[in-house]
Design an enzyme around this catalytic site. Structure first.
Site, PDB file in Angstrom:
ATOM      1  N   HIS A 186       0.846  -1.197   0.000  1.00  0.00           N
ATOM      2  CA  HIS A 186       0.000   0.000   0.000  1.00  0.00           C
ATOM      3  C   HIS A 186       0.876   1.240   0.000  1.00  0.00           C
ATOM      4  O   HIS A 186       2.105   1.155   0.131  1.00  0.00           O
ATOM      5  CB  HIS A 186      -0.912   0.004   1.228  1.00  0.00           C
ATOM      6  CG  HIS A 186      -0.169   0.288   2.513  1.00  0.00           C
ATOM      7  ND1 HIS A 186       0.631  -0.652   3.122  1.00  0.00           N
ATOM      8  CD2 HIS A 186      -0.076   1.410   3.290  1.00  0.00           C
ATOM      9  CE1 HIS A 186       1.174  -0.131   4.212  1.00  0.00           C
ATOM     10  NE2 HIS A 186       0.771   1.128   4.339  1.00  0.00           N
ATOM     11  N   GLU A 206       5.870   7.563   6.718  1.00  0.00           N
ATOM     12  CA  GLU A 206       5.584   6.606   7.795  1.00  0.00           C
ATOM     13  C   GLU A 206       6.847   6.331   8.594  1.00  0.00           C
ATOM     14  O   GLU A 206       7.853   5.898   8.046  1.00  0.00           O
ATOM     15  CB  GLU A 206       5.039   5.302   7.187  1.00  0.00           C
ATOM     16  CG  GLU A 206       4.880   4.162   8.191  1.00  0.00           C
ATOM     17  CD  GLU A 206       4.215   2.948   7.552  1.00  0.00           C
ATOM     18  OE1 GLU A 206       3.171   3.111   6.898  1.00  0.00           O
ATOM     19  OE2 GLU A 206       4.750   1.833   7.702  1.00  0.00           O
TER      20      GLU A 206
HETATM   21 MN    MN Z   1       1.886   2.427   5.593  1.00  0.00          MN
END
Ligand code: MN
Ligand code: MN
Length: 397
Positions: free
Chosen positions: A111, A117
């Site tokens: 994804h 992140e």
């Molecule tokens: Mn992620």
């Protein structure tokens, strides 16, 4: 026959059991009164500084704590995920967090999302993959205490390894991030006509008959082979700077009261949107009075217990109690301190939406301006003024 002393001991034990059952009372000296209406003694016992705040607390400070235990948990086959975002903790506009568990072999599917992140491994081992816009790839394994960082928009995956998968904390430099609205490979392909998929890949349409009709998100798969057998060589090479960093392997700044490890773009160059500190406080020790000039602090409590006092200007101050799995938040420039109130080592993470860690120490500040000036404000004895430490003492006691 009970002796007088035995009877007194039993009465005292009974009294302390009664106190325990009733929980602490909202009383401080001649302030307050025992609670008589409905209340939750367990929550009161966990939050003594909310029930009976220090007398120095004052005014209106928004809620600065939210426990992952109070967050919705999304259960899937072999794992789960829960998030603390601006929807759970409205003050937390700069960072959102996710706590995720993946069993052995279980995959958080391929994804991507707009936000970068940042991750801290809480437990076990995982294999992570990522590919950048120039076709350079990254495949590596991470273990407890390791970080990873994927720049915004780059596609990635996480898979639990043996023997028991992994658990980790994710942080995103956007309080409105939602783990439920990322771009998933299977979700996308379920929404592209089969003939278009066939034309794109130059394959017969029937090759795509097995594409799931809806997203997988977290799903079981075989535990992958050792890294050397699983990695793919890219003709464009690997990503030029690693997406993994062993935070707990860093040499900490250590004092008799605890330790601090700082990880930001100075020692983990790819992490240009999240800076972090891992703080350890011995029982009774304190993270000194300080503030952060450039970014809000989002903290995550790993082990032990403590309390955090926050000063929000205009006489406003509030104290919160924290336990493992809690999230705390301090807006930029708000003065604060953290104290270990338990009898074990307190460990927590400080995260910032910034490429560099930065704080201002109250003691260092006062040590580096003329002592007469400080004395005119605080009326400190001469000896105390002379003893102010010019070097930062992030953990003290
Ligand atoms: Mn992620
Ligand atoms: Mn701080």
């Amino acid at each position: 026959m009970l002796t007088h002393f035995m009877r007194r001991g039993l009465l005292a034990a009974a009294a302390s059991l009664t106190t325990l059952a009733a929980g602490p009372e909202p009383q401080r000296g001649d302030q307050g009164a025992p609670a008589k209406g409905p209340h939750d003694p367990m929550r009161d016992a966990e939050n003594p500084d909310l029930l009976t705040p220090p007398a120095t607390d004052h005014g209106t400070v928004p809620n600065l704590r939210f426990s992952f235990s109070d967050a919705h948990n999304r259960l899937s086959s072999g794992g789960w995920a829960r998030e603390v975002t601006v929807r759970e903790l409205p003050v937390a506009k700069e960072i959102a967090g996710v706590n995720m568990r993946l069993g052995a072999g279980v995959v958080r599917e391929l994804h991507w999302h707009k936000q970068a992140e940042w991750a801290y491994m809480l437990y076990g081992q995982a294999r992570i993959t990522c590919v950048d816009g120039q076709g350079r790839n990254f495949v590596d394994d991470v273990a407890e205490g390791d970080l990873w960082y994927f720049p915004g928009g780059l596609p990635h995956s996480i898979q639990g390894l043996g023997p028991d998968g992994c658990e980790f904390l994710l942080a995103f430099p956007d309080g409105a991030f939602s783990e439920d609205s990322t771009f998933l490979l299977t979700d996308w392909f379920a929404h592209v006509p089969k003939p278009v998929l066939a034309k794109n890949f130059g394959l017969p349409a029937s090759d795509f008959d097995g594409v799931p009709p809806k997203e997988l998100y977290i799903f079981p798969a075989p535990v992958p082979p050792p890294l050397a057998q699983d990695a793919v060589a890219s003709p464009q090479g690997a990503v030029p700077t690693t997406f993994k960093h062993q935070m707990t392997a860093q040499d900490p700044l250590r004092t008799p009261f605890g330790a601090v490890r700082i990880t930001d773009s100075s020692n983990f160059p790819i992490a240009d949107e999240i800076a972090a500190a891992l703080v350890e406080l011995q029982p009774g020790a304190m993270r000194e009075l300080h503030w952060h000039p450039f970014a809000d602090e989002w903290n995550y409590w790993l082990s032990g217990q403590g309390r955090m006092g926050v000063f929000a200007s205009s006489s406003n101050a509030r104290t919160f109690d924290f336990r493992p799995g809690d999230v705390g938040y301090v807006e930029k420039s708000n003065g604060h301190w953290i104290e270990n109130t338990g009898d074990t080592v307190l460990r927590y993470l400080e995260l910032f939406r910034s490429d560099r860690y930065s704080d201002v120490s109250a003691e260092q500040w006062l040590a580096l301006v003329p002592p007469e000036l400080v004395s005119a404000h605080l009326k400190l004895p001469e000896q105390a003024l002379a003893g102010l430490r010019k070097a930062k003492q992030p953990v003290t006691g």
